[in-house]
Every structure is written in C-alpha cells, then in structure tokens.
Design a protein around this motif. Structure first.
Motif, PDB file in Angstrom:
ATOM      1  N   PRO A 192      37.218   6.253 -34.114  1.00 19.56           N
ATOM      2  CA  PRO A 192      38.248   6.920 -34.911  1.00 19.56           C
ATOM      3  C   PRO A 192      37.677   8.083 -35.718  1.00 19.56           C
ATOM      4  N   GLY A 193      38.336   9.241 -35.616  1.00 19.42           N
ATOM      5  CA  GLY A 193      37.915  10.405 -36.385  1.00 19.42           C
ATOM      6  C   GLY A 193      36.750  11.177 -35.787  1.00 19.42           C
ATOM      7  N   LEU A 194      36.144  10.623 -34.734  1.00 16.10           N
ATOM      8  CA  LEU A 194      34.987  11.303 -34.117  1.00 16.10           C
ATOM      9  C   LEU A 194      35.283  11.808 -32.712  1.00 16.10           C
ATOM     10  N   GLY A 195      36.439  11.491 -32.182  1.00 14.90           N
ATOM     11  CA  GLY A 195      36.792  11.970 -30.853  1.00 14.90           C
ATOM     12  C   GLY A 195      35.996  11.287 -29.763  1.00 14.90           C
ATOM     13  N   LEU A 196      35.802  11.988 -28.660  1.00 15.12           N
ATOM     14  CA  LEU A 196      35.041  11.479 -27.525  1.00 15.12           C
ATOM     15  C   LEU A 196      33.661  12.114 -27.540  1.00 15.12           C
ATOM     16  N   ARG A 197      32.653  11.278 -27.547  1.00 15.49           N
ATOM     17  CA  ARG A 197      31.286  11.788 -27.559  1.00 15.49           C
ATOM     18  C   ARG A 197      30.585  11.344 -26.275  1.00 15.49           C
ATOM     19  N   LEU A 198      29.918  12.286 -25.637  1.00 19.78           N
ATOM     20  CA  LEU A 198      29.286  12.047 -24.345  1.00 19.78           C
ATOM     21  C   LEU A 198      27.957  11.315 -24.514  1.00 19.78           C
ATOM     22  N   ILE A 199      27.809  10.200 -23.800  1.00 19.67           N
ATOM     23  CA  ILE A 199      26.581   9.412 -23.877  1.00 19.67           C
ATOM     24  C   ILE A 199      25.618   9.838 -22.766  1.00 19.67           C
ATOM     25  N   TYR A 200      26.067   9.724 -21.533  1.00 18.58           N
ATOM     26  CA  TYR A 200      25.289  10.111 -20.364  1.00 18.58           C
ATOM     27  C   TYR A 200      26.250  10.609 -19.301  1.00 18.58           C
ATOM     28  N   PHE A 201      25.723  11.401 -18.367  1.00 19.61           N
ATOM     29  CA  PHE A 201      26.502  11.744 -17.202  1.00 19.61           C
ATOM     30  C   PHE A 201      25.594  11.821 -15.981  1.00 19.61           C
ATOM     31  N   SER A 202      26.222  11.851 -14.816  1.00 20.11           N
ATOM     32  CA  SER A 202      25.489  11.877 -13.558  1.00 20.11           C
ATOM     33  C   SER A 202      26.207  12.809 -12.601  1.00 20.11           C
ATOM     34  N   TYR A 203      25.467  13.678 -11.939  1.00 22.90           N
ATOM     35  CA  TYR A 203      26.065  14.608 -10.995  1.00 22.90           C
ATOM     36  C   TYR A 203      25.710  14.276  -9.548  1.00 22.90           C
ATOM     37  N   ASP A 204      25.011  13.172  -9.355  1.00 18.90           N
ATOM     38  CA  ASP A 204      24.677  12.771  -7.992  1.00 18.90           C
ATOM     39  C   ASP A 204      24.091  11.375  -8.062  1.00 18.90           C
ATOM     40  N   VAL A 205      24.022  10.733  -6.915  1.00 15.61           N
ATOM     41  CA  VAL A 205      23.414   9.401  -6.856  1.00 15.61           C
ATOM     42  C   VAL A 205      21.974   9.486  -7.364  1.00 15.61           C
ATOM     43  N   LYS A 206      21.617   8.533  -8.183  1.00 13.57           N
ATOM     44  CA  LYS A 206      20.285   8.388  -8.768  1.00 13.57           C
ATOM     45  C   LYS A 206      19.942   9.495  -9.756  1.00 13.57           C
ATOM     46  N   MET A 207      20.866  10.416 -10.023  1.00 14.68           N
ATOM     47  CA  MET A 207      20.618  11.467 -11.009  1.00 14.68           C
ATOM     48  C   MET A 207      21.338  11.111 -12.299  1.00 14.68           C
ATOM     49  N   LYS A 208      20.713  11.416 -13.437  1.00 12.83           N
ATOM     50  CA  LYS A 208      21.337  11.169 -14.726  1.00 12.83           C
ATOM     51  C   LYS A 208      20.882  12.215 -15.708  1.00 12.83           C
ATOM     52  N   GLU A 209      21.757  12.506 -16.665  1.00 14.90           N
ATOM     53  CA  GLU A 209      21.453  13.469 -17.700  1.00 14.90           C
ATOM     54  C   GLU A 209      21.920  12.914 -19.035  1.00 14.90           C
ATOM     55  N   LYS A 210      21.156  13.141 -20.086  1.00 14.71           N
ATOM     56  CA  LYS A 210      21.560  12.709 -21.418  1.00 14.71           C
ATOM     57  C   LYS A 210      22.696  13.582 -21.931  1.00 14.71           C
ATOM     58  N   GLY A 211      23.603  12.917 -22.633  1.00 12.22           N
ATOM     59  CA  GLY A 211      24.650  13.640 -23.325  1.00 12.22           C
ATOM     60  C   GLY A 211      24.263  13.866 -24.773  1.00 12.22           C
ATOM     61  N   ASP A 212      25.258  13.786 -25.652  1.00 10.96           N
ATOM     62  CA  ASP A 212      25.021  14.076 -27.068  1.00 10.96           C
ATOM     63  C   ASP A 212      24.467  12.888 -27.850  1.00 10.96           C
ATOM     64  N   ILE A 213      24.759  11.664 -27.395  1.00  9.97           N
ATOM     65  CA  ILE A 213      24.347  10.480 -28.157  1.00  9.97           C
ATOM     66  C   ILE A 213      23.736   9.426 -27.225  1.00  9.97           C
ATOM     67  N   PRO A 214      22.610   9.696 -26.566  1.00  6.04           N
ATOM     68  CA  PRO A 214      22.069   8.750 -25.589  1.00  6.04           C
ATOM     69  C   PRO A 214      21.244   7.603 -26.173  1.00  6.04           C
ATOM     70  N   GLU A 215      20.909   7.686 -27.455  1.00  5.59           N
ATOM     71  CA  GLU A 215      19.992   6.705 -28.032  1.00  5.59           C
ATOM     72  C   GLU A 215      20.582   5.300 -27.964  1.00  5.59           C
ATOM     73  N   GLY A 216      19.798   4.373 -27.464  1.00  4.85           N
ATOM     74  CA  GLY A 216      20.221   2.977 -27.374  1.00  4.85           C
ATOM     75  C   GLY A 216      20.939   2.638 -26.077  1.00  4.85           C
ATOM     76  N   TYR A 217      21.105   3.634 -25.215  1.00  6.93           N
ATOM     77  CA  TYR A 217      21.821   3.440 -23.952  1.00  6.93           C
ATOM     78  C   TYR A 217      20.968   3.905 -22.777  1.00  6.93           C
ATOM     79  N   SER A 218      21.248   3.357 -21.605  1.00  8.11           N
ATOM     80  CA  SER A 218      20.729   3.895 -20.355  1.00  8.11           C
ATOM     81  C   SER A 218      21.844   3.782 -19.318  1.00  8.11           C
ATOM     82  N   VAL A 219      21.622   4.396 -18.172  1.00  4.55           N
ATOM     83  CA  VAL A 219      22.645   4.379 -17.120  1.00  4.55           C
ATOM     84  C   VAL A 219      21.987   4.160 -15.766  1.00  4.55           C
ATOM     85  N   SER A 220      22.838   3.800 -14.808  1.00 11.88           N
ATOM     86  CA  SER A 220      22.370   3.603 -13.440  1.00 11.88           C
ATOM     87  C   SER A 220      23.442   4.085 -12.485  1.00 11.88           C
ATOM     88  N   ARG A 221      23.012   4.847 -11.473  1.00 11.12           N
ATOM     89  CA  ARG A 221      23.966   5.274 -10.437  1.00 11.12           C
ATOM     90  C   ARG A 221      23.258   5.114  -9.080  1.00 11.12           C
TER      91      ARG A 221
END
Lengths: 113, 110
Positions: free
Chosen positions: B39-68
């Motif tokens: 609430p009040g902070l909108g949508l904040r990007l954690i991580y994104f991926s543009y291809d299989v096995k590729m990942k990029e950090k967003g604005d708030i990646p601390e404490g998170y990881s991803v898998s594709r």
C-alpha cells in the motif's frame, strides 16, 4: 533510471463527473506509457496505452494525453460510473528488447453514486 | 487471451522458511517479471527474466532469488523468509509490451 510520479494518490468524484490522473516521468528515452486498472482483490489490467509518436488516444470514456516536451501524461475518464472505482497505475518505459516498466504509486479512484 | 497463473492466492509461512512462489504463462512470452505490491508504494520490480536461465535484478532484489528453467515458468524464491517480506506478489509476462499480470499471491510471514 526512470522515475514516475503520479498524482493524486486518492480521488473522489460523483457519478457522471470526469476524473483526471496525472503522471510525470524523468527519462526522455521513455516512449511507451500504459495505464492499468486494479479492482479490489484482482489483477492489474491494461486499460489503455500510448506510444510517444501519438499525442492523444481515446477508447470510449477513457483517454490518455501525452506531452513529451513536459514529460507528463494523463488519464481522463469521462462520465464516471461506480464500476470505475479502482486503483489506477501509470507506467513508463523505453521500448527496447526486454524493457521493464516503472510504475507510479497508484491513484485510488472512488466514484460515489 | 493471455493467461498468467500463480500457484497460490494465499500463503502463510514462518520466518526462516524457504518459500517458493510459482508463475506459469501460456503465451510463449520471452519476458517474465516478479513484483511486490505494498500500500502506498505501488508495484516494485524484484527480478525479471528475458530468456530461459537468464535473470536480471530489479529495484528490490535483496532477500530474493529466481529460477527460470523453462520458458513458461518463473519462480520466485525467498531464501529465508522474514516478516518484512509479508506482501502481495504479482507475476507478469510480456512479449515486448504490454505486460500481463497474474492474480497475485498474498504472502504472510509469521
């Protein structure tokens, strides 16, 4: 990086009135500007978008205007109805490859009957 | 119509647990995203991926990881959940623009 400011944070109108939500962006390279509507408990859904080669776009009761020089864009809703009540988010991005969206913090619109 | 499916609408976990949030899309989109919404902070990007096995950090990646591992599936992992990770998590996918969102997972960390 891009920064998007959105105002107002809350907006209350009477049914039938118009509503305007304004956003400013910082990155002059941004050229795609979508607007999402999120009803309570539901997913954000795209309602309209505009690209920077266009100054205005309309879809029935909603319209978006873009001023690239001033780096701001606005959502206009005419003849508001209670079902327009929702949180609205603006966003901006340069369209290139896997470009990410930067969102504003949202505007809660309440339309009273 | 694009369908983005998140595995759980509501999830309750304990601090210190490893938490997996799953997202599947059915449109063969290249790009997938994880956001958190507060609430009040909108949508904040954690991580994104543009291809299989590729990942990029967003604005708030601390404490998170991803898998594709597959194109249609993008997982968000909280390595050791903490109470400040209580939030609504939204997954999205796109082929360029626009992004299409899932229904969200409301995660509570106790």
């Amino acid at each position: 990086g891009e920064n998007v400011e959105q105002h107002p944070s809350t907006l209350s109108v009477q049914e039938g009135d118009s509503a305007v939500i304004k956003c400013t962006y910082s990155d002059s390279a941004s050229n795609y500007f979508p607007w999402y509507k999120q009803e309570l408990g539901k997913r954000p859904q795209l309602i309209i978008d505009i690209r920077s080669n266009v100054g205005e776009k309309k879809d029935q009761r909603i319209a978006v205007t873009l001023n690239k020089t001033a780096k701001h864009f606005s959502l206009h809703i005419t003849e508001t109805q209670p079902e327009d009540s929702a949180v609205y988010f603006c966003a901006a991005t340069p369209i290139s490859g896997y470009s990410t969206l930067t969102f504003g913090k949202g505007t809660m619109l309440l339309v009273s009957p | 119509d694009v369908k983005v499916t998140q595995s759980s609408r509501y999830l309750v976990k304990r601090t210190g647990e490893k938490v997996f949030l799953e997202c599947v899309q059915d449109m063969d989109h290249e790009n997938m995203f994880w956001y958190r919404q507060d609430p009040g902070l909108g949508l904040r990007l954690i991580y994104f991926s543009y291809d299989v096995k590729m990942k990029e950090k967003g604005d708030i990646p601390e404490g998170y990881s991803v898998s594709r591992e597959k194109k249609e599936r993008f997982s968000l992992i909280l390595e050791s959940a903490s109470t400040n990770q209580t939030s609504m998590y939204l997954c999205a996918s796109s082929q360029n623009q626009p992004q299409h969102f899932g229904d969200g997972t409301r995660l509570s960390i106790l």
